[in-house]
Design an enzyme around this catalytic site. Structure first.
Site, PDB file in Angstrom:
ATOM      1  N   ASP A  12       4.646-146.961  -6.902  1.00 16.82           N
ATOM      2  CA  ASP A  12       4.635-145.921  -7.927  1.00 16.82           C
ATOM      3  C   ASP A  12       5.424-144.700  -7.448  1.00 16.82           C
ATOM      4  OD1 ASP A  12       3.295-144.857 -10.491  1.00 16.82           O
ATOM      5  OD2 ASP A  12       2.748-143.330  -9.014  1.00 16.82           O
TER       6      ASP A  12
ATOM      7  N   ASN B 265       6.218-150.831 -20.328  1.00 16.28           N
ATOM      8  CA  ASN B 265       5.238-150.795 -19.251  1.00 16.28           C
ATOM      9  C   ASN B 265       4.089-149.883 -19.656  1.00 16.28           C
ATOM     10  OD1 ASN B 265       6.019-148.133 -18.747  1.00 16.28           O
ATOM     11  ND2 ASN B 265       6.591-148.481 -16.620  1.00 16.28           N
TER      12      ASN B 265
ATOM     13  N   ARG C 297       8.900-159.212 -16.046  1.00 16.55           N
ATOM     14  CA  ARG C 297       7.475-158.864 -16.115  1.00 16.55           C
ATOM     15  C   ARG C 297       7.110-158.625 -17.570  1.00 16.55           C
ATOM     16  NH1 ARG C 297       6.185-153.306 -13.513  1.00 16.55           N
ATOM     17  NH2 ARG C 297       7.088-152.618 -15.492  1.00 16.55           N
TER      18      ARG C 297
ATOM     19  N   GLU D 102       9.232-148.040  -8.579  1.00 17.17           N
ATOM     20  CA  GLU D 102       9.411-147.284  -9.815  1.00 17.17           C
ATOM     21  C   GLU D 102      10.418-146.164  -9.571  1.00 17.17           C
ATOM     22  OE1 GLU D 102       6.932-144.726 -13.147  1.00 17.17           O
ATOM     23  OE2 GLU D 102       6.417-144.568 -11.022  1.00 17.17           O
TER      24      GLU D 102
ATOM     25  N   ASP E  21       1.350-133.707  -2.945  1.00 19.19           N
ATOM     26  CA  ASP E  21       2.494-134.483  -2.486  1.00 19.19           C
ATOM     27  C   ASP E  21       2.435-134.740  -0.982  1.00 19.19           C
ATOM     28  OD1 ASP E  21       5.051-135.535  -3.718  1.00 19.19           O
ATOM     29  OD2 ASP E  21       5.844-134.522  -1.934  1.00 19.19           O
TER      30      ASP E  21
ATOM     31  N   ARG F 238       4.126-152.955  -6.145  1.00 13.47           N
ATOM     32  CA  ARG F 238       4.866-152.088  -7.046  1.00 13.47           C
ATOM     33  C   ARG F 238       4.639-150.667  -6.533  1.00 13.47           C
ATOM     34  NH1 ARG F 238       3.537-147.656 -10.839  1.00 13.47           N
ATOM     35  NH2 ARG F 238       5.185-147.641 -12.398  1.00 13.47           N
TER      36      ARG F 238
ATOM     37  N   HIS G 126      10.275-140.133  -5.905  1.00 13.23           N
ATOM     38  CA  HIS G 126       9.748-138.859  -5.419  1.00 13.23           C
ATOM     39  C   HIS G 126       9.501-138.886  -3.911  1.00 13.23           C
ATOM     40  CE1 HIS G 126       9.350-137.192  -9.445  1.00 13.23           C
ATOM     41  NE2 HIS G 126       8.996-138.414  -9.810  1.00 13.23           N
TER      42      HIS G 126
END
EC number: 3.2.1.1
Length: 494
Positions: free
Chosen positions: A208, A308, A343, A245, A178, A206, A212
């Site tokens: 991801d 997706n 999409r 996301e 991370d 996009r 987080h």
């Protein structure tokens, strides 16, 4: 007073920049993105020129472009385990990527890159090799191809409580190392990576695993990016389109509302609820209030999709290509109803969660091949090449900037509605026929149903509907028909 005025100006500039990050920079009336999942760059370039451009698509979401770890069997998810920002993957190298972006932009197809800002690769026994030849040691958080060292990451910990903000944003998502986005060095490397893609002509990203990462850190990174490259047809001062996301089922500690002002957000509830409806778990009549009436994000902030690359592999309500009739009905509704930034998915066949994309004996991704009707073979599904789906992309273009009107339903799973005086959709998800005189809102004439056929040389290869002077037409969708939807629009008038 001067300081106050300056602060106001800075706030207005920041707000304007943020709003601009919701603009996908489409050409003309085009307004549908397709995710060409795991395609090679050279194949995407050809697809832009030969199919996507002529069929009116607006853009392509591409798989991650930067170097990733090589995993045994080459599962699709290895692309989500980066080890450097070198632009070499199974899809091709930097030269091939740049050529693809240029060729797609030249025919009006914008490119949006799936980018990994949250993490680097997870643990690997010993020294790992990447797709650009870099060596790395993920277990010690050593990524010399960037370079990153342990000090550039959050301390290792596991996410055990998804209601704990600290764990969600500073621990390791499924063991992936991370990154600390508050670090000046990490920020500089991420901005450098994204700016390089902007220089090559991409229209946006996009992001991801956005939930987080702290929204403040992402805001800093986004606001530091360069404007889009005017040499690729973008106007001066255009900001990259950003869609993030953020999985939010409505009870998350980290909420989509922290991110939707920074850019669009993937509206996962849309995917789940449209699957529920077309699987028969919820009557279609309730879709009249679809969108914000269902608690979804405002339309211009929502990236919408039936499935997706992740959730199509999960058990549950989400539809995928393996339920083709329901999937095509859901997609027709998705593209006909005026809500969200749309999409569509283009998949490869899979038998389990980890299935690799179609590849040869040397584990190189193979190019899609096409049958005489233009559909894909050799392991590629290519939903975007199904007539029932690409025809609805054309429908969505034809009805752009019109509102929904004249909703009709049978109190259950048969529905229809107009899009201004430009388009009409009917859907039958009952186990009995839909046979009804319905208001189409279209000018009088004969129209080709673009679901069952195409308008070729002035003739329709499928069903046609005669609309009278009052806008009514006789609509029939048999319960045993191959497709459960019928769509008419002004550009398909015979």
């Amino acid at each position: 007073m001067f300081k106050f005025a300056s602060a106001v100006i800075l706030c207005l500039v920041a707000a304007s920049s943020t709003q601009a990050q919701h603009n996908p920079h489409w050409w003309g009336n085009r307004n549908t993105i397709v995710h060409l999942f795991e395609w090679k760059w050279s194949d995407i370039a050809a697809e832009c020129e030969n199919f996507l451009g002529p069929q009116g698509f607006a853009g392509v979401q591409v798989s991650p472009v930067n170097e990733n770890i090589i995993s045994p069997g080459r599962p699709w998810w290895e692309r989500y385990q980066p080890i450097s920002y070198k632009l070499t993957t199974r899809s091709g190298d930097e030269q091939e990527f740049g050529d693809m972006v240029r060729r797609c932009n030249d025919v009006g197809i914008r490119i949006y890159v799936d980018v990994l800002l949250n993490h680097m690769s997870g643990d690997f026994d010993g020294i790992a090799l990447g797709t650009a030849g870099s060596e790395t040691e993920p277990s010690t958080k050593s990524f010399p191809g960037v370079p990153y060292t342990a000090q550039d990451f959050h301390p290792s910990c596991e996410i055990t409580d998804w209601n704990d903000r600290f764990q969600v944003q500073q621990c390791e998502l499924v063991g992936l190392k991370d990154l600390d986005q508050s670090s000046d060095w990490v920020r500089s490397k991420l901005i450098e990576f994204l700016d390089h893609l902007i220089e090559l002509g991409v229209a946006g990203f996009r992001v991801d695993a956005a939930k987080h990462m702290a929204a403040d850190d992402l805001s800093y990174i986004y606001s530091s990016l360069s404007d889009l490259n005017i040499e690729h047809g973008f106007p001066h001062n255009a900001r990259p389109f950003i869609f993030q996301e953020v999985i939010d089922h409505g009870h998350e500690t980290v909420s989509r509302d922290e991110y939707n002002q920074l850019g669009a957000v993937t509206e996962f509830r849309f995917s789940e609820e449209i699957g529920n409806a077309f699987r028969g778990n919820n009557a279609l009549k309730w879709l009249q209030s679809w969108g914000t009436g269902w608690g979804f994000l405002p339309s211009g902030q929502a990236l919408t999709f039936v499935d997706n690359h992740d959730n199509q592999r999960d058990m549950g309500a989400v539809l995928n290509y393996k339920s083709p009739k329901q999937y095509k009905m859901a997609t027709a509704f998705h593209l006909a109803y005026p809500y969200g930034i749309s999409r569509v998915m283009s998949s490869f066949a899979f038998d389990d969660h980890d299935t690799a994309p179609p590849q040869d004996e040397q584990e190189k991704i193979i190019s899609p091949e096409f049958d005489e009707e233009g559909g894909c073979v050799n392991g590629w599904i290519c939903e975007h090449r199904w007539r029932q789906i690409y025809a609805m992309v054309g429908f969505k273009n034809a009805v752009r900037d019109t509102e929904i009107s004249d909703w009709w339903d049978n109190g259950d799973n048969q529905i229809s509605f107009c899009r201004g005086n430009k388009g009409f959709l009917a859907v039958n998800n009952n186990l009995y026929d839909l046979s009804q005189e319905l208001q189409t809102c279209l000018p009088a004439g004969v129209y080709c149903d673009v679901i069952s056929g195409s308008l070729v040389d002035g003739s329709c290869t499928g069903k046609s509907v005669t609309v009278d002077n009052n806008g009514y037409g006789y609509i029939h969708i048999g319960s045993d028909e191959f497709d459960g939807a019928l769509a008419l629009h002004v550009d398909a008038k015979i």
